[in-house]
Design a protein around this motif. Structure first.
Motif: not given
Length: 804
Positions: A184-211
């Motif tokens: 991208s830098v060599i060709n002066d083009l922007p990068m297309q980053l994949p959509e990555i949720p910064t805050n993954v939905v945390v489901t406490d109810n129903g989660a069998d394993t605690a971290t």
């Protein structure tokens, strides 16, 4: 590192061919070792659908199929694959198709007849189209595969694989993201980053394993550690084909979905991850140093014994994983695992370096951590992995547990880059705005102040510390091809340094006398240095990180390097050894007071000649003295050379001397002390070392050329009785001082000690050569001069003139 061009172009897609893309990366310092398509060349293969399957009338293992390839008529194809079924889609090689083969000519499909049934084409397995077979039979294509489509286009078999040689300093390029950033830098083009949720939905109810909770005791080795649990994972879901293809094309084998996700994120972002089977973990997680003699069985079923400096991930039961290298078998993810804990961490380079090699391991994780992984990446990579797992399998994510100590994260100090320095180094003017753009796109924080750029490296650049690093970045992205080739501006000095030539002449003189040149390390064995110890040599400098135990100190004398060479040759039945070496000797206990002296050293063992038909003899002091004097100019006045008894502890006290030229100390020569030689298991060994500087100065002197005198020489011999302790050097000095300018030469031609000479004395006979350049000498003048010599010897040394 292998990387798929198709995957790369999902991040950044310049208008370049594969060849141009490879050239750009090579010129940017990321050399392309190889470039090839996913599958070898073939043609005439399309997507087909099996419409009917009937048993062959004359062969139990053959089936007669009708196949739709999108044309008006169905193709009748005889097939022996056990998995052929109605409705399946598979590659079909039509008549005239050319399939890949080992002979590079290709295998051409023709109309055939198998046991009396016509066959018009071939249904293909994976190996027929140059892919890896995972099942015995046809390659089953997805149900939505469009009939009649060229299989190369559908499967992306023309996709290029780039095999990139990543240098050790560019750990940031061990990922699709890192390579895409460069493009991208060599060709002066922007990068297309994949959509990555910064805050993954945390489901406490129903989660069998605690971290589990995390404790980090080795905070310097692991200043950032993250865990997140995922439970109720549907393991009936296989790894998506797009993920399998990306991994296989990157040189990784597909295992199971959970392992494939961690490998996918590793290749995509460059962050090694690890998944633990949550149901096998006992208590909380501890990141600590291993206990001495602690054992762990790794994923490859290898059981290793730890020494105590390795970083491990452990629970209440013991070590779970060798941090940054490989997981343990006890907590490994299997095909039945439904609850996991995902680890994403930053481990220091020094905490991982050399640990993998210690146990014969080389993993993708250790390869990256040893070179430096972006310390800001763990949270993003964890979010990416958890999002992929939960979105594909419906698993439920638990809370994220973090353990951080930011004080021990790597610091990124600003680097000041004078703009003029860029021109001086690269040789062309580059606009400051272009420099700012290049560095900014590479991730640097850039601030322009007057005539300088203040640049703070990004978290993923472990190789940036000085302004020259920044100049290299600007040059390679600007393009080496864009820098014109011009002749450098040279300031030619006509001063000729003859050091190398004069030194070479000395070497040739020694070679003419039977010596061979040795070239060795400047390091030596501390044990040999101890044997060659003497206060006159000075202090020895020990190395902080020696390459081996026998090269642990800097040599104070070149003998430390030459004597092991002599031992080596003697042990191989070479009784006559002659070596010399030129190099530096080092004296001092620290770098600040280290004195480095260019020197030349000799060592000789054995007889004076190789074994010959005539009588041989052992080398003695005078032979060594002769060899040393071959290093001096032939025209030098012998009065300028002086020898004194040496008192060096490692030399024989009666057969060693110090050499002086014009009263300046040059070096020493003599026999190695018998005790020292015995400890080194050496016979009588003759050694010498001289400083090169005074020898070179002497060689550079312009020797005056004088016309031979036309008047005859007169020789007079004198024999004297003298105390045995008086040195020949002292006697010659007295003779020359008393004789004056008329004495042109003298030498000792006889030495006698025996019954006819009093005890403690010896008889010495000298030849005196007299000559006057302006007239013929008379007998009276010669007698007067000779009498002065005898008188001086009598008065200064109590010498007695012998009559017979």
């Amino acid at each position: 590192m292998k990387i798929s061009e198709q995957w790369l172009r999902q991040w950044v897609n310049p208008n370049n061919t594969s060849e141009q893309l490879a050239e750009q990366l090579t010129m940017a310092g990321l050399e392309i070792d190889d470039r090839y398509a996913v599958a070898r060349a073939f043609s005439g293969v399309v997507v087909g659908e099996v419409v009917s399957v009937e048993q062959h009338p004359d062969a139990d293992k053959l089936r007669v199929t009708q196949v739709n390839i999108g044309e008006a008529e169905l193709l009748q194809i005889v097939c022996g694959a056990p998995n052929v079924t109605v409705g399946m889609k598979a590659p079909v090689a039509t008549v005239g198709a050319v399939l890949p083969s080992d002979d590079k000519k290709g295998f051409k499909i023709k109309n055939g007849n198998l046991r009396g049934v016509d066959s018009n084409g071939m249904l293909c397995g994976a190996s027929e189209i140059d892919l890896t077979d995972s099942i015995d039979g046809l390659l089953e294509l997805p149900a939505d595969a469009p009939i009649g489509t060229d299989i190369r286009e559908y499967l992306g078999l023309d996709n290029q694989i780039l095999d990139i040689s990543i240098t050790p300093n560019r750990g940031d390029c061990f990922s699709v993201r890192g390579i895409a950033r460069e493009i991208s830098v060599i060709n002066d083009l922007p990068m297309q980053l994949p959509e990555i949720p910064t805050n993954v939905v945390v489901t406490d109810n129903g989660a069998d394993t605690a971290t589990p909770a995390v404790t980090v005791s080795a905070i310097e080795a692991c200043p950032r550690y993250l865990l997140q649990s995922i439970s109720n994972i549907d393991r009936s879901i296989d790894t998506p084909k797009w993920m399998q293809d990306a991994l296989v094309q990157s040189g990784l084998r597909s295992h199971n979905f959970l392992v494939d996700v961690t490998n996918y994120v590793l290749m995509e972002l460059g962050q090694p991850l690890h998944a633990f089977d949550a149901d096998t973990i006992v208590g909380d997680i501890v990141v600590r140093l291993a206990q001495p003699a602690e054992t762990i069985t790794l994923l490859n079923e290898q059981t290793i014994t730890l020494t105590g400096d390795e970083l491990v991930i452990a629970d209440d039961k013991g070590a779970l994983a060798l941090a940054g290298i490989m997981g343990g078998q006890r907590s490994s993810v299997t095909d039945s695992t439904t609850n996991i804990i995902v680890e994403s961490a930053f481990f220091g380079q020094l905490a991982i370096a050399a640990r993998a090699r210690r146990f014969g391991l080389h993993t993708d994780a250790s390869q990256r951590f040893e070179r430096g992984v972006d310390f800001e990446l763990p949270e993003l990579a964890l979010a990416r992995a958890v999002d992929l797992i939960t979105s594909i399998t419906g698993g439920q994510a638990g809370q994220i547990v973090k353990a951080e100590n930011t004080e021990h994260l790597p610091a990124r100090a600003p680097i000041t880059l004078p703009i003029a320095k860029v021109r001086d180094v690269i040789g062309i003017e580059i606009a400051p705005a272009v420099m700012v753009r290049i560095l900014t796109q590479l991730g640097f924080e850039v601030e322009q102040q007057a005539d300088s750029l203040i640049c703070t490296p990004p978290s993923y650049r472990f190789d940036m510390s000085i302004k020259e690093d920044l100049i290299e970045e600007i040059a390679r992205i600007y393009g080496y091809d864009n820098i014109p080739s011009v002749l450098p501006h040279l300031q030619v000095s006509m001063d000729y340094d003859d050091t190398a030539d004069l030194t070479h002449e000395m070497k040739l003189a020694l070679v003419d006398n039977g010596y061979m040149e040795a070239i060795s390390f400047s390091f030596s064995d501390a044990k040999i240095e101890a044997l060659l110890d003497d206060e006159a040599l000075g202090e020895v400098l020990a190395l902080a990180n020696p390459i081996s135990s026998d090269l642990a100190v800097m040599r104070r004398t070149l003998l430390s390097s030459l004597l092991p060479c002599v031992q080596y040759n003697l042990n191989r039945q070479q009784p006559r050894v002659r070596f010399f070496e030129t190099g530096l000797s080092f004296v001092g206990q620290s770098i600040s007071d280290l004195v480095q002296t260019p020197s030349i050293a000799l060592v000789a063992v054995g007889d004076i000649w190789d074994e010959q038909a005539y009588q041989n003899r052992a080398l003695d002091f005078y032979d060594l003295k002769h060899d040393i004097e071959q290093l001096l100019p032939a025209q030098i006045d012998s009065m300028r050379i002086r020898y004194e008894r040496s008192e060096l502890a490692f030399l024989h006290p009666g057969q060693s001397a110090k050499l002086y030229i014009d009263d300046a100390y040059v070096g020493w020569l003599g026999q190695l002390h018998p005790n020292t030689a015995k400890q080194l298991d050496l016979p009588a060994t003759w050694v010498a070392q001289l400083s090169l500087a005074p020898l070179l100065t002497l060689a550079r002197e312009q020797q005056a050329i004088t016309t031979p005198s036309k008047f005859p020489q007169v020789r007079r011999d004198i024999a004297i009785l003298i105390d045995s302790e008086i040195s020949l050097q002292a006697l010659e000095s007295t003779i020359r001082a008393a004789a004056g300018e008329l004495l042109t030469d003298l030498w000792l031609f006889d030495v006698y000690q025996g019954d006819k000479v009093p005890a403690g004395q010896r008889s010495l006979a000298f030849a005196l050569i007299w000559q006057d350049r302006s007239q013929t000498l008379s007998d009276e003048a010669v007698k007067t001069a000779t009498d002065k010599v005898v008188q001086a010897l009598t008065e200064q040394h109590a010498a007695k003139l012998r009559d017979s």
